[in-house]
Design an enzyme around this catalytic site. Sequence first.
Site, mmCIF file in Angstrom:
data_model
loop_
_atom_site.group_PDB
_atom_site.id
_atom_site.type_symbol
_atom_site.label_atom_id
_atom_site.label_comp_id
_atom_site.label_asym_id
_atom_site.label_seq_id
_atom_site.Cartn_x
_atom_site.Cartn_y
_atom_site.Cartn_z
ATOM 1 N N ARG A 1 -2.866 -1.876 -3.360
ATOM 2 C CA ARG A 1 -3.979 -0.935 -3.283
ATOM 3 C C ARG A 1 -3.724 0.120 -4.357
ATOM 4 O O ARG A 1 -2.646 0.721 -4.400
ATOM 5 C CB ARG A 1 -3.993 -0.280 -1.907
ATOM 6 C CG ARG A 1 -5.014 0.820 -1.797
ATOM 7 C CD ARG A 1 -4.911 1.537 -0.474
ATOM 8 N NE ARG A 1 -5.822 2.669 -0.451
ATOM 9 C CZ ARG A 1 -5.675 3.728 0.327
ATOM 10 N NH1 ARG A 1 -4.640 3.793 1.152
ATOM 11 N NH2 ARG A 1 -6.537 4.703 0.297
ATOM 12 N N ASN A 43 0.885 -1.165 0.000
ATOM 13 C CA ASN A 43 0.000 0.000 0.000
ATOM 14 C C ASN A 43 0.926 1.220 0.000
ATOM 15 O O ASN A 43 1.419 1.639 1.041
ATOM 16 C CB ASN A 43 -0.880 -0.068 1.250
ATOM 17 C CG ASN A 43 -1.847 1.095 1.360
ATOM 18 O OD1 ASN A 43 -1.769 2.059 0.592
ATOM 19 N ND2 ASN A 43 -2.749 1.019 2.336
ATOM 20 N N ARG A 50 -5.384 18.204 3.167
ATOM 21 C CA ARG A 50 -6.314 18.551 2.076
ATOM 22 C C ARG A 50 -7.498 19.330 2.620
ATOM 23 O O ARG A 50 -7.959 19.078 3.735
ATOM 24 C CB ARG A 50 -6.810 17.276 1.396
ATOM 25 C CG ARG A 50 -5.812 16.658 0.457
ATOM 26 C CD ARG A 50 -6.247 15.285 -0.004
ATOM 27 N NE ARG A 50 -5.609 14.225 0.754
ATOM 28 C CZ ARG A 50 -5.944 12.946 0.713
ATOM 29 N NH1 ARG A 50 -6.936 12.557 -0.057
ATOM 30 N NH2 ARG A 50 -5.303 12.066 1.436
ATOM 31 N N GLY A 54 -10.205 7.954 13.695
ATOM 32 C CA GLY A 54 -11.468 7.331 14.112
ATOM 33 C C GLY A 54 -11.272 6.256 15.165
ATOM 34 O O GLY A 54 -12.085 6.105 16.082
ATOM 35 N N GLU A 55 -10.160 5.519 15.070
ATOM 36 C CA GLU A 55 -9.927 4.431 16.023
ATOM 37 C C GLU A 55 -9.300 4.922 17.327
ATOM 38 O O GLU A 55 -9.458 4.291 18.371
ATOM 39 C CB GLU A 55 -8.979 3.384 15.402
ATOM 40 C CG GLU A 55 -9.598 2.630 14.256
ATOM 41 C CD GLU A 55 -8.573 1.876 13.409
ATOM 42 O OE1 GLU A 55 -7.514 1.483 13.951
ATOM 43 O OE2 GLU A 55 -8.829 1.685 12.203
ATOM 44 N N HIS A 72 -14.276 7.010 7.842
ATOM 45 C CA HIS A 72 -12.856 6.636 7.756
ATOM 46 C C HIS A 72 -12.059 7.924 7.973
ATOM 47 O O HIS A 72 -11.933 8.755 7.069
ATOM 48 C CB HIS A 72 -12.559 6.026 6.373
ATOM 49 C CG HIS A 72 -11.113 5.698 6.171
ATOM 50 N ND1 HIS A 72 -10.619 4.409 6.136
ATOM 51 C CD2 HIS A 72 -10.028 6.503 6.007
ATOM 52 C CE1 HIS A 72 -9.318 4.432 5.959
ATOM 53 N NE2 HIS A 72 -8.927 5.696 5.872
ATOM 54 N N GLU A 83 -7.310 -2.704 5.351
ATOM 55 C CA GLU A 83 -7.366 -2.650 3.884
ATOM 56 C C GLU A 83 -6.540 -3.777 3.260
ATOM 57 O O GLU A 83 -6.881 -4.312 2.207
ATOM 58 C CB GLU A 83 -6.835 -1.290 3.392
ATOM 59 C CG GLU A 83 -7.743 -0.143 3.805
ATOM 60 C CD GLU A 83 -7.057 1.218 3.778
ATOM 61 O OE1 GLU A 83 -5.939 1.331 4.339
ATOM 62 O OE2 GLU A 83 -7.634 2.158 3.217
ATOM 63 N N ASP A 128 -1.063 16.469 11.735
ATOM 64 C CA ASP A 128 -1.224 15.254 12.525
ATOM 65 C C ASP A 128 -2.169 15.515 13.702
ATOM 66 O O ASP A 128 -1.899 16.368 14.550
ATOM 67 C CB ASP A 128 0.170 14.844 13.039
ATOM 68 C CG ASP A 128 0.150 13.512 13.721
ATOM 69 O OD1 ASP A 128 0.457 12.516 13.053
ATOM 70 O OD2 ASP A 128 -0.193 13.458 14.921
ATOM 71 N N MET A 129 -3.283 14.785 13.738
ATOM 72 C CA MET A 129 -4.298 15.038 14.766
ATOM 73 C C MET A 129 -3.755 14.818 16.174
ATOM 74 O O MET A 129 -4.006 15.609 17.087
ATOM 75 C CB MET A 129 -5.514 14.133 14.511
ATOM 76 C CG MET A 129 -6.658 14.356 15.460
ATOM 77 S SD MET A 129 -7.349 16.037 15.384
ATOM 78 C CE MET A 129 -8.475 15.900 13.997
ATOM 79 N N HIS A 144 -11.331 5.257 -0.504
ATOM 80 C CA HIS A 144 -11.249 4.448 0.728
ATOM 81 C C HIS A 144 -12.117 3.198 0.645
ATOM 82 O O HIS A 144 -12.562 2.660 1.663
ATOM 83 C CB HIS A 144 -11.635 5.277 1.982
ATOM 84 C CG HIS A 144 -10.659 6.362 2.304
ATOM 85 N ND1 HIS A 144 -11.052 7.645 2.613
ATOM 86 C CD2 HIS A 144 -9.313 6.363 2.350
ATOM 87 C CE1 HIS A 144 -9.976 8.393 2.825
ATOM 88 N NE2 HIS A 144 -8.911 7.640 2.675
ATOM 89 N N GLY A 188 -8.579 9.208 8.709
ATOM 90 C CA GLY A 188 -7.130 9.022 8.811
ATOM 91 C C GLY A 188 -6.464 10.289 8.309
ATOM 92 O O GLY A 188 -7.047 11.375 8.396
ATOM 93 N N LYS A 244 3.117 0.916 3.286
ATOM 94 C CA LYS A 244 2.699 -0.144 4.213
ATOM 95 C C LYS A 244 2.832 -1.465 3.482
ATOM 96 O O LYS A 244 2.554 -1.530 2.282
ATOM 97 C CB LYS A 244 1.246 0.059 4.642
ATOM 98 C CG LYS A 244 1.042 1.305 5.492
ATOM 99 C CD LYS A 244 -0.419 1.453 5.891
ATOM 100 C CE LYS A 244 -0.658 2.817 6.519
ATOM 101 N NZ LYS A 244 -2.052 3.202 6.555
HETATM 102 P P1 ADP Z 1 -2.909 7.002 6.767
HETATM 103 O O1 ADP Z 1 -3.033 5.505 6.771
HETATM 104 O O2 ADP Z 1 -3.772 7.688 5.758
HETATM 105 O O3 ADP Z 1 -1.502 7.511 6.805
HETATM 106 P P2 ADP Z 1 -3.911 6.768 9.435
HETATM 107 O O4 ADP Z 1 -5.166 5.997 9.277
HETATM 108 O O5 ADP Z 1 -2.726 6.057 9.990
HETATM 109 O O6 ADP Z 1 -3.545 7.525 8.111
HETATM 110 O O7 ADP Z 1 -4.248 8.029 10.378
HETATM 111 C C1 ADP Z 1 -3.289 8.980 10.688
HETATM 112 C C2 ADP Z 1 -3.933 10.006 11.601
HETATM 113 O O8 ADP Z 1 -4.392 9.346 12.789
HETATM 114 C C3 ADP Z 1 -2.965 11.111 12.021
HETATM 115 O O9 ADP Z 1 -3.601 12.373 11.976
HETATM 116 C C4 ADP Z 1 -2.676 10.715 13.456
HETATM 117 O O10 ADP Z 1 -2.305 11.813 14.266
HETATM 118 C C5 ADP Z 1 -4.015 10.165 13.885
HETATM 119 N N1 ADP Z 1 -3.886 9.406 15.142
HETATM 120 C C6 ADP Z 1 -3.236 8.249 15.341
HETATM 121 N N2 ADP Z 1 -3.258 7.938 16.666
HETATM 122 C C7 ADP Z 1 -3.927 8.928 17.292
HETATM 123 C C8 ADP Z 1 -4.282 9.214 18.652
HETATM 124 N N3 ADP Z 1 -3.946 8.385 19.635
HETATM 125 N N4 ADP Z 1 -4.991 10.341 18.907
HETATM 126 C C9 ADP Z 1 -5.338 11.185 17.916
HETATM 127 N N5 ADP Z 1 -5.037 10.980 16.632
HETATM 128 C C10 ADP Z 1 -4.336 9.881 16.324
#
Ligand code: ADP
Length: 402
Positions: free
Chosen positions: A93, A9, A241, A330-331, A208, A379, A283-284, A181, A210, A16
């Site tokens: 993917r 991916n 974005r 989300g997770e 979804h 995925e 980065d969240m 997605h 991320g 990944k």
């Molecule tokens: P991608 O696969 O598109 O790179 P991910 O599904 O791994 O993305 O999601 C990345 C996002 O999830 C980032 O913004 C990251 O900061 C956020 N994230 C991961 N762990 C946490 C957490 N514990 N609290 C808040 N946000 C998180």
Amino acid sequence: MNDAILVLNAGSSSLKFAVYPYARSPPPILRGKIAGIGTKPVFSVRKTVGVAVPQASPMPLEPSAGLDDLIPKLLDWLNSNRGGVTIRAAGHRVVHGGRTHAEPARVTDVLLTELEALVPLAPLHQPHNLTAIRCVAASNPGLPQIVCFDTSFHRTQNRLSQLFALPRAMTDEGIVRYGFHGLSYDYIAGTLPTHLGGRADGRVIVAHLGSGASMCAMLSRRSFATSMGFTALDGLMMGRRCGALDPGVVLYLMQEKGLTAQDVTSLLYTKSGLLGVSGISNDMAALEAIASAQAQEAIDLFCYRAAGELARLATAIGGLDAIVFTAGIGENSALVRRRICDHLLWMGVEIDRRANDRHATRIGSLNSEVDVLVIPTDEEIIVARATHALTSAKSAPTRLKP
Ligand code: ADP
């Protein structure tokens, strides 16, 4: 007996990978990731159940290494660390399948050319997906390669959900809402009966969330409408974005501010979203940890926009039985889930704060009219299953041009 499937991916800043036993629906042998591509690549791998993998030797990575350097290195690394398995097929993917590709497909030179033509519709993703395929072909020209498209799951969308209010001739030439997605949504759809029983086939919205973020409104576990559009730029606010934007802003930037098409592409794909609004990070998790008004406003806007989109999608499917949160944010972000659900109280969505804080699978309160779930996505297993299905049938081997 030790045949295996390699799943790749490939994204703009990360690769990944996962190795699965060559079987219909197996647990992976190992999963890993090269993050920080283009800046400071970091390689990580973890073993999973079933098969012993020798201790991972660290893979030396140059800071400037791109995917075409890293994939051959990864293949070499897998050769020496794969615990006695032989890679028999590779699955990828691929973000955009366009109008013609609704199903996973075996890679041929013709297919590669068709997918190349879709690069302008997914400039941030498609080139990297295709580079990964070419690198595998260069290292092992006879290896069967399968592609699975993020757009495929959304082929069942309602016609109105697919249309833009543009002249009909443009719709006819394929300027429609494709949605992305799809591999993640496919996986989640498959898990819904376990979690929801009979309600699985009801009105479900999967969020979804991320680095890229979208939502899919499902009926009978099939896509009926989605937030992303012609490209992966539409819909929700994302890490970098902008999501849905008044097209007049683009016209203004080009006509009055002199931005070129390339400037606008870079602005909307890489400098907007959480990064643009906060001025700090895409980065969240990083933003949640910072006590800054701009960081908080970026998170607030992300949640406000997500709740608004969710309400729009609920209209498309005539109400709401369940919400599923998945992907990195989300997770893992209890804060984001709570903020989004707080906006949706008027729709009968209420979360149990304690369950939410401990990232339980069911986070809806007893009073909630809507089930609220947290389900980790996968995925790669969707790609592995398709790769097995398409390569286990007897078919002539395909050699790609070097
Ligand atoms: P991608 O696969 O598109 O790179 P991910 O599904 O791994 O993305 O999601 C990345 C996002 O999830 C980032 O913004 C990251 O900061 C956020 N994230 C991961 N762990 C946490 C957490 N514990 N609290 C808040 N946000 C998180």
